[in-house]
Write an enzyme that holds these catalytic residues in place. Structure first.
Site, PDB file in Angstrom:
ATOM      1  N   CYS A  70       0.912  -1.039   0.048  1.00  7.44           N
ATOM      2  CA  CYS A  70      -0.024   0.047   0.007  1.00  7.44           C
ATOM      3  C   CYS A  70       1.005   1.150  -0.063  1.00  7.44           C
ATOM      4  O   CYS A  70       0.230   2.486   0.293  1.00  7.44           O
ATOM      5  CB  CYS A  70      -0.880  -0.057   1.296  1.00  7.44           C
ATOM      6  SG  CYS A  70      -0.027  -0.025   2.931  1.00  7.44           S
ATOM      7  N   CYS A  73       4.646   2.267   4.035  1.00 14.10           N
ATOM      8  CA  CYS A  73       6.201   2.089   4.562  1.00 14.10           C
ATOM      9  C   CYS A  73       6.934   3.469   3.977  1.00 14.10           C
ATOM     10  O   CYS A  73       7.628   4.185   4.680  1.00 14.10           O
ATOM     11  CB  CYS A  73       7.033   0.823   4.166  1.00 14.10           C
ATOM     12  SG  CYS A  73       6.458  -0.839   5.124  1.00 14.10           S
ATOM     13  N   CYS A 165       5.028  -6.932   4.585  1.00 13.53           N
ATOM     14  CA  CYS A 165       4.673  -7.807   3.531  1.00 13.53           C
ATOM     15  C   CYS A 165       6.077  -7.977   2.900  1.00 13.53           C
ATOM     16  O   CYS A 165       6.160  -9.042   2.396  1.00 13.53           O
ATOM     17  CB  CYS A 165       4.070  -6.404   2.278  1.00 13.53           C
ATOM     18  SG  CYS A 165       2.526  -5.934   3.117  1.00 13.53           S
ATOM     19  N   CYS A 197       3.907  -2.872  10.499  1.00 11.49           N
ATOM     20  CA  CYS A 197       2.917  -2.456   9.519  1.00 11.49           C
ATOM     21  C   CYS A 197       2.500  -1.252   9.937  1.00 11.49           C
ATOM     22  O   CYS A 197       1.560  -0.829  10.489  1.00 11.49           O
ATOM     23  CB  CYS A 197       1.877  -3.568   9.117  1.00 11.49           C
ATOM     24  SG  CYS A 197       0.860  -2.959   7.764  1.00 11.49           S
ATOM     25  N   HIS A 235       4.294  -7.300  25.225  1.00 15.23           N
ATOM     26  CA  HIS A 235       3.908  -7.455  26.490  1.00 15.23           C
ATOM     27  C   HIS A 235       4.819  -7.081  27.586  1.00 15.23           C
ATOM     28  O   HIS A 235       4.376  -6.608  28.738  1.00 15.23           O
ATOM     29  CB  HIS A 235       3.228  -8.963  26.378  1.00 15.23           C
ATOM     30  CG  HIS A 235       2.841  -9.225  28.023  1.00 15.23           C
ATOM     31  ND1 HIS A 235       1.397  -8.827  28.208  1.00 15.23           N
ATOM     32  CD2 HIS A 235       3.327 -10.072  29.097  1.00 15.23           C
ATOM     33  CE1 HIS A 235       1.126  -9.304  29.415  1.00 15.23           C
ATOM     34  NE2 HIS A 235       2.112 -10.042  30.176  1.00 15.23           N
ATOM     35  N   CYS A 238       4.788  -3.356  27.870  1.00 20.31           N
ATOM     36  CA  CYS A 238       3.655  -2.699  27.686  1.00 20.31           C
ATOM     37  C   CYS A 238       3.161  -1.664  28.858  1.00 20.31           C
ATOM     38  O   CYS A 238       3.160  -2.304  29.919  1.00 20.31           O
ATOM     39  CB  CYS A 238       2.249  -3.725  27.350  1.00 20.31           C
ATOM     40  SG  CYS A 238       0.696  -2.958  26.978  1.00 20.31           S
ATOM     41  N   CYS A 262      -5.871  -3.834  30.390  1.00 23.76           N
ATOM     42  CA  CYS A 262      -5.435  -4.647  29.356  1.00 23.76           C
ATOM     43  C   CYS A 262      -6.256  -4.848  28.498  1.00 23.76           C
ATOM     44  O   CYS A 262      -7.417  -5.369  28.442  1.00 23.76           O
ATOM     45  CB  CYS A 262      -4.737  -5.919  30.271  1.00 23.76           C
ATOM     46  SG  CYS A 262      -4.279  -7.123  29.110  1.00 23.76           S
ATOM     47  N   CYS A 268      -5.575  -8.562  21.963  1.00 18.25           N
ATOM     48  CA  CYS A 268      -4.295  -7.865  21.658  1.00 18.25           C
ATOM     49  C   CYS A 268      -3.154  -9.389  21.406  1.00 18.25           C
ATOM     50  O   CYS A 268      -3.295 -10.345  22.279  1.00 18.25           O
ATOM     51  CB  CYS A 268      -3.850  -7.280  23.049  1.00 18.25           C
ATOM     52  SG  CYS A 268      -2.208  -6.911  23.132  1.00 18.25           S
ATOM     53  N   CYS A 277       7.920  -1.497  20.134  1.00 21.92           N
ATOM     54  CA  CYS A 277       7.112  -0.565  20.226  1.00 21.92           C
ATOM     55  C   CYS A 277       6.557   0.022  21.215  1.00 21.92           C
ATOM     56  O   CYS A 277       6.320   1.184  21.525  1.00 21.92           O
ATOM     57  CB  CYS A 277       5.841  -1.127  19.336  1.00 21.92           C
ATOM     58  SG  CYS A 277       5.924  -1.388  17.502  1.00 21.92           S
ATOM     59  N   CYS A 289       0.327   1.554  19.441  1.00 24.21           N
ATOM     60  CA  CYS A 289      -0.881   1.242  19.195  1.00 24.21           C
ATOM     61  C   CYS A 289      -1.835   0.785  20.575  1.00 24.21           C
ATOM     62  O   CYS A 289      -2.913   1.261  20.754  1.00 24.21           O
ATOM     63  CB  CYS A 289      -0.728  -0.277  18.493  1.00 24.21           C
ATOM     64  SG  CYS A 289      -0.242  -0.171  16.896  1.00 24.21           S
ATOM     65  N   CYS A 296      -2.566  -5.005  20.137  1.00 23.95           N
ATOM     66  CA  CYS A 296      -1.476  -5.284  19.085  1.00 23.95           C
ATOM     67  C   CYS A 296      -2.116  -6.295  18.025  1.00 23.95           C
ATOM     68  O   CYS A 296      -2.821  -7.137  18.425  1.00 23.95           O
ATOM     69  CB  CYS A 296      -0.271  -5.950  19.935  1.00 23.95           C
ATOM     70  SG  CYS A 296       0.985  -6.463  18.859  1.00 23.95           S
ATOM     71  N   CYS A 299       1.923  -7.210  13.986  1.00 25.49           N
ATOM     72  CA  CYS A 299       2.517  -7.280  12.712  1.00 25.49           C
ATOM     73  C   CYS A 299       3.891  -7.359  12.547  1.00 25.49           C
ATOM     74  O   CYS A 299       4.279  -7.360  11.287  1.00 25.49           O
ATOM     75  CB  CYS A 299       2.134  -5.631  12.207  1.00 25.49           C
ATOM     76  SG  CYS A 299       2.935  -4.367  13.249  1.00 25.49           S
TER      77      CYS A 299
END
Length: 319
Positions: A70, A73, A165, A197, A235, A238, A262, A268, A277, A289, A296, A299
């Site tokens: 798409c 990136c 991808c 992603c 996790h 998080c 949570c 998730c 992340c 996210c 989550c 991805c």
């Protein structure tokens, strides 16, 4: 963003080029220090990495190819913040081909890429997946993308797969095109996978800066991902982890009192997803996210997307 073939000034140093592009020596050193921190290197190496990387910035060609995807990136890279990775990658490296961003088109664009491939010794970036069921699912200039990619990879110093991808097939793999990642169609080539992603821009910049300074890829895991970014699960770090330990789970999206609970019961996949992340937020620390209220999706894992679907289902109900 306009990409042109840069002739450059042979007498111009890497730092002079940086200054001319609006990036101070101090900001570049800061970026290299962040790279050392992210990759678990001695911070004392930052000046040496900066010197070596700066010396190679204007010399190393880069080809960016796009398969099934798409363009998210590329968009992620362009939307990043100061000092922006797009300045480092698109302005300072000798980007010879990028189908979305380059000023040239048609025969002129193809000629630029073919001339670079003929000379070899470049970095090849792949965005998007590669269809294998039928070459007609992704054709560029009347030729199958898989053949063009293999040809480019054969003379590349290293291949960097950006986004889920390009690494594992991602969302297109859930369809009927036989979508796969770079590692599934190549052999004998140095490959590093940067799944998510879309791709996280600072990871791409760090890998490129490290390669420019060390002429080698960072330590990788069994999935060819940099260990520094994919060693622990989401996790583990998080900011909702405490609620998980207290068995406090969000059950109703409209319940204001449990907004920060949570998200495991909302599907998730953080316990099965290796990524930083939650420790290093997106957009220069703005959010990620889970903090934004989205479970989550996993991805950065090979199972994404089809293996983790449906995304927003309580795993207890799924069974």
């Amino acid at each position: 963003m306009r990409i042109v073939k840069r002739e450059g000034n042979p007498a111009e140093s890497g730092y002079q080029l940086l200054e001319r592009k609006g990036i101070s020596r101090r900001d570049f050193l800061k970026m290299c220090t962040i790279t050392c921190t992210a990759l678990g290197l001695d911070l004392g190496l930052a000046p040496q990495i900066a010197e070596a990387a700066a010396a190679n910035l204007s010399k190393k060609p880069l080809i960016w190819m796009q398969g099934q995807g798409c363009t998210g990136c590329s968009e992620s890279l362009l939307a990043s913040l100061d000092p922006s990775p797009d300045q480092i990658i698109l302005d300072l490296l000798s980007v010879r081909y990028h189908p979305t961003l380059m000023a040239a088109s048609g025969e002129q664009a193809v000629q630029s890429m073919e001339e670079c491939i003929a000379k070899g010794k470049y970095i090849l970036v792949l965005e998007g997946s590669i269809p294998t069921a039928d070459p007609r699912y992704c054709m560029v200039e009347g030729k199958s993308f898989i053949d063009q990619f293999k040809k480019a990879a054969a003379k590349a110093e290293a291949v960097i797969a950006v986004g889920s991808c390009a690494c594992f097939g991602g969302i297109p793999r859930a369809g009927f095109t036989g979508a796969v990642g770079a590692q599934d169609v190549l052999s004998g080539v140095k490959i590093v996978n940067l799944p998510s992603c879309p791709v996280k821009p600072d990871r791409l910049v760090s890998v490129i800066l490290y390669y420019l300074s060390e002429n080698a890829l960072p330590l990788l895991d069994e999935l060819k991902r940099p260990v520094a970014y994919y060693r622990y699960t989401l996790h583990d770090s998080c900011d909702r982890r405490l609620h998980f330990e207290k068995d406090e789970f969000l059950e109703d999206w409209n319940d204001a009192e449990t907004t920060d609970y949570c998200l495991y019961h909302k599907g998730c996949k953080g316990q099965d997803t290796y990524t930083t992340c939650a420790a290093s937020w997106w957009n220069d620390g703005v959010s990620y996210c889970g903090h934004a209220g989205s479970p989550c999706a996993g991805c950065s894992e090979p199972e994404y997307y089809d293996g983790f679907a449906p995304l927003f289902v309580n795993p207890k109900e799924e069974k």
